[in-house]
Design an enzyme around this catalytic site. Structure first.
Site, PDB file in Angstrom:
ATOM      1  N   GLU A  73       0.836  -1.203   0.000  1.00 51.31           N
ATOM      2  CA  GLU A  73       0.000   0.000   0.000  1.00 51.31           C
ATOM      3  C   GLU A  73       0.872   1.256   0.000  1.00 51.31           C
ATOM      4  O   GLU A  73       1.617   1.506   0.947  1.00 51.31           O
ATOM      5  CB  GLU A  73      -0.887  -0.029   1.254  1.00 51.31           C
ATOM      6  CG  GLU A  73      -1.665   1.235   1.521  1.00 51.31           C
ATOM      7  CD  GLU A  73      -2.275   1.259   2.917  1.00 51.31           C
ATOM      8  OE1 GLU A  73      -2.726   2.344   3.313  1.00 51.31           O
ATOM      9  OE2 GLU A  73      -2.292   0.215   3.597  1.00 51.31           O
TER      10      GLU A  73
ATOM     11  N   ASP B  66      -1.095  -1.358   5.727  1.00 52.47           N
ATOM     12  CA  ASP B  66      -1.001  -0.815   7.081  1.00 52.47           C
ATOM     13  C   ASP B  66      -1.943  -1.562   8.020  1.00 52.47           C
ATOM     14  O   ASP B  66      -3.011  -2.028   7.607  1.00 52.47           O
ATOM     15  CB  ASP B  66      -1.376   0.674   7.088  1.00 52.47           C
ATOM     16  CG  ASP B  66      -0.349   1.533   6.363  1.00 52.47           C
ATOM     17  OD1 ASP B  66       0.772   1.033   6.134  1.00 52.47           O
ATOM     18  OD2 ASP B  66      -0.667   2.691   6.032  1.00 52.47           O
TER      19      ASP B  66
ATOM     20  N   ASP C 108      -4.205  -0.694   9.992  1.00 52.31           N
ATOM     21  CA  ASP C 108      -5.260   0.216  10.448  1.00 52.31           C
ATOM     22  C   ASP C 108      -6.503   0.001   9.591  1.00 52.31           C
ATOM     23  O   ASP C 108      -6.547  -0.896   8.752  1.00 52.31           O
ATOM     24  CB  ASP C 108      -4.788   1.674  10.394  1.00 52.31           C
ATOM     25  CG  ASP C 108      -4.409   2.134   8.980  1.00 52.31           C
ATOM     26  OD1 ASP C 108      -4.661   1.372   8.016  1.00 52.31           O
ATOM     27  OD2 ASP C 108      -3.868   3.251   8.833  1.00 52.31           O
TER      28      ASP C 108
ATOM     29  N   ASP D  74      -7.870   1.808   7.146  1.00 49.73           N
ATOM     30  CA  ASP D  74      -7.646   1.996   5.711  1.00 49.73           C
ATOM     31  C   ASP D  74      -6.916   0.800   5.112  1.00 49.73           C
ATOM     32  O   ASP D  74      -7.229   0.342   4.013  1.00 49.73           O
ATOM     33  CB  ASP D  74      -6.840   3.274   5.458  1.00 49.73           C
ATOM     34  CG  ASP D  74      -7.737   4.511   5.411  1.00 49.73           C
ATOM     35  OD1 ASP D  74      -8.957   4.329   5.280  1.00 49.73           O
ATOM     36  OD2 ASP D  74      -7.216   5.629   5.534  1.00 49.73           O
TER      37      ASP D  74
END
Length: 646
Positions: free
Chosen positions: A434, A512, A514, A516
């Site tokens: 990403e 990541d 998280d 997102d």
């Protein structure tokens, strides 16, 4: 003896033992696929299959499955009960033969069962061999019979322990933790999905699942009852509940063609994906086969004939293809075959040639009647087919663009790809990373010999809500296709992949840790599931697991992957430790990323698999589709397991 008498004569001599079972414990994966989570659950399916066989024969209508507190499993049915009389050839009770001889069972005697479930016929004896302890209780002939086994070995002869007017079989088994070393803990959701599927595929029977490890707010055991009166029609409505229907009625038929029982249900929605699910004797044949070919042939020829006769295609400037008739289609084909021949990589592709014409004929008759009786629906379907054809022609041009070499890149590979030097694809892996920032760190930290890096810019297209040509036009998706080296299919099979050209046998999604990052993971997985499912089924797709925390105290540095591990590390350091929360991969330096997430010696990769294709289809549609209420309900139900990032 009459045919009816033969059918009902289920006795000790109906049981045939084909071979010994000595090496089941030595080579368990040959019999149940693997000794991981999938194989563990397969044990339950094998035992339940015996009860389903009784149900398909008309002798049983209730099956109870219980996950006990110690993760042992109890199944109970109200069938005829496994025969307990002396087996002439083996010289012991037929129950003991069934439990201790691999390949033994009534399903090998054509007079006992016309068709039976279970893929390889290894049956309950295989479960016995791989169980620490198994107890079989049979209610039959006015008595209760019992026998126990340890790791497949009989503990005592079959004995009568009481009297009862009931009939049926109860099996309780505890998986052997020396075989299933990864886990012996059963997933309620996994078992529930399969029991629900079996209830839809065998309408009229009742299957209950009870989890004695957990209680609800009322203090009662968690559990569900699965029962379907309409069978596949209800199954279709369940699968398509998160999609917007094009027509309101499920098109369905059930009957026998050329001696083969065929059941089909289908509906059209406003989406763009084709969702076909096929079963043979309750087995999900995810590789397809002759029954699916028959369905496609019957669907295409009948719809095309109707569309031509109606004159609705007169102004169309190009030919309609089979793919066009299946866009936005959800369908289930279920056949019962007395002697199925399975082919394919995982032996889940039906090879019986006679099934093609039987299913094609059944589908053709069903559709012809429906289209004549529902002209408004027929018009809606044909209009959608025309739109699909126009989009397919646009997609063909986009596909050509994907296949062309990019003059800005080397050898036709994407310019952003940092390739590895190893030439053997089985030793190579590619990380889909990403963002450019994390991609740069990954490039510095990787082992250039066998690890390639492909940075993805932001969130890729949500393919669940996109027309096919839009998918192929998307820059990030084009880069994924080109980097992997697989070719996009022909117009006849627009999503077929040539896996022989796959350049990396490990495709690792690295995002990541998280919200997102999780969303991007889901977008990529949705793309793989809808357009590269063979990649997942071949075991090539993985998800990297970067740490969430770095715990520091003095010179000590330790990583934690969840809150509990973080707290444990802090406590072990005597408190006063500094905690760094990694919001993204870019916050780690190259050495840290290598040590925690990319180094094969220390990293944890989660392999992506499809245990239940119909449930996966439903979940992807719900999470990535347009309907908000079912998605909200799913999130609320599963929020306890989610990482909330604030």
């Amino acid at each position: 003896m009459s045919e009816e008498a033969k059918k009902n004569k289920y006795s000790a001599d109906s049981i045939q033992a084909l071979e010994g079972m000595e090496h089941v414990r030595m080579r368990p994966s040959m019999y149940i696929g693997d000794v991981g989570v999938r194989g563990l659950h397969h044990l339950v399916y094998e035992v339940v299959d015996n009860s389903i066989d009784e149900a398909m024969g008309g002798y049983c209508d209730t099956i109870n499955v219980v996950i006990n507190e110690d993760n042992s499993i109890t199944t109970k049915d109200n069938g005829r009960g496994i025969p307990v009389g002396m087996h002439q050839k083996e010289g012991v009770s037929a129950l003991e033969v069934v439990m201790t001889k691999i390949g033994a069972g009534g399903k090998f005697d054509k007079d006992s069962y016309k068709v039976s479930g279970g893929l390889h016929g290894v049956g309950v004896s295989c479960v016995n061999a791989l169980s620490k302890h198994l107890k079989a209780t049979v209610y039959r002939e006015g008595k209760i019979w019992e026998q126990e086994y340890e790791r497949g070995k009989t503990q005592y002869p079959v004995k009568s322990v009481g009297e009862s007017k009931e009939t049926g079989t109860v099996v309780t088994f505890t998986p052997d933790d020396t075989i299933f070393t990864q886990t012996v803990e059963y997933s309620y959701e996994t078992l529930a999905n399969r029991m629900r599927e079996l209830a839809y595929l065998n309408k009229g029977i009742t299957i209950t699942l009870t989890d004695k490890r957990n209680k609800d707010e009322k203090g009662e055991y968690i559990g569900e009852t699965f029962h379907s009166e309409e069978g596949l029609k209800e199954f279709i409505r369940f699968l398509d509940e998160t999609r917007d229907p094009l027509i309101q009625t499920v098109i369905a038929m059930e009957g026998e063609k050329n001696g083969i029982p065929v059941e089909v249900a289908m509906i059209y929605n406003t989406g763009y994906s084709e969702n076909l699910h096929s079963y043979v004797n309750n087995i999900n044949t995810h590789e397809g086969g002759t029954h699916l070919s028959g369905f496609r042939r019957g669907l295409t020829s009948t719809l095309k004939k109707y569309a031509d006769n109606s004159g609705m295609l007169d102004k169309l400037k190009f030919e309609i293809s089979g793919d066009d008739f299946r866009e936005g289609l959800t369908a289930i084909v279920s056949v019962k075959v007395s002697e199925p021949q399975f082919e394919g990589q995982t032996k889940t592709k039906l090879g019986n040639r006679e099934v093609t014409s039987a299913v094609s004929q059944a589908v053709s008759e069903m559709l012809t009647d429906y289209l004549e009786e529902h002209p408004d629906d027929a018009k809606q379907i044909v209009e959608k087919v025309k739109l699909a054809a126009q989009a397919r022609h646009a997609a063909a041009k986009a596909r050509e663009m994907v296949q062309r070499k990019n003059p800005m890149s080397v050898g036709g590979l994407p310019g952003k790809l940092s390739d590895c030097s190893e030439q053997d694809p089985t030793k190579c892996e590619v990380f889909l990373v990403e963002g450019d920032s994390a991609g740069g760190t990954a490039k510095q930290g990787r082992d250039r010999m066998f690890q390639a890096i492909l940075p993805l810019r932001g969130k890729i297209l949500n393919v669940e809500k996109a027309m096919q040509h839009k998918v192929f036009e998307n820059e990030e998706i084009k880069n994924i296709y080109t980097a992997l080296g697989v070719t996009i299919g022909t117009e006849e099979d627009s999503k077929a992949l040539n896996l022989e050209k796959l350049r990396y046998h490990k495709v690792v999604i690295m995002c990541d840790a998280d919200v997102d990052g999780s969303h991007i993971e889901t977008l990529i997985l949705t793309f793989f599931f809808r357009y590269m499912r063979e990649l997942i089924e071949g075991g090539h797709v993985y998800i990297a697991t970067p740490p969430l925390y770095l715990v520091k105290k003095g010179a000590k540095r330790r990583y934690a992957w969840d809150d509990a591990e973080r707290d444990e590390i802090v406590e072990s350091m005597g408190g006063g430790a500094g905690i760094q929360r990694y919001k993204g991969l870019g916050e780690m330096n190259a050495e840290q990323l290598w040590d925690t997430t990319m180094n094969p010696e220390f990293r944890t990769l989660r392999q992506v698999s499809i245990d239940n294709a119909t449930e996966s289809d439903r979940i992807f549609s719900m999470l990535m589709g347009d309907e908000v209420p079912p998605r909200r309900e799913f999130i609320e139900k599963n929020a306890v397991y989610a990482n909330i990032d604030v």
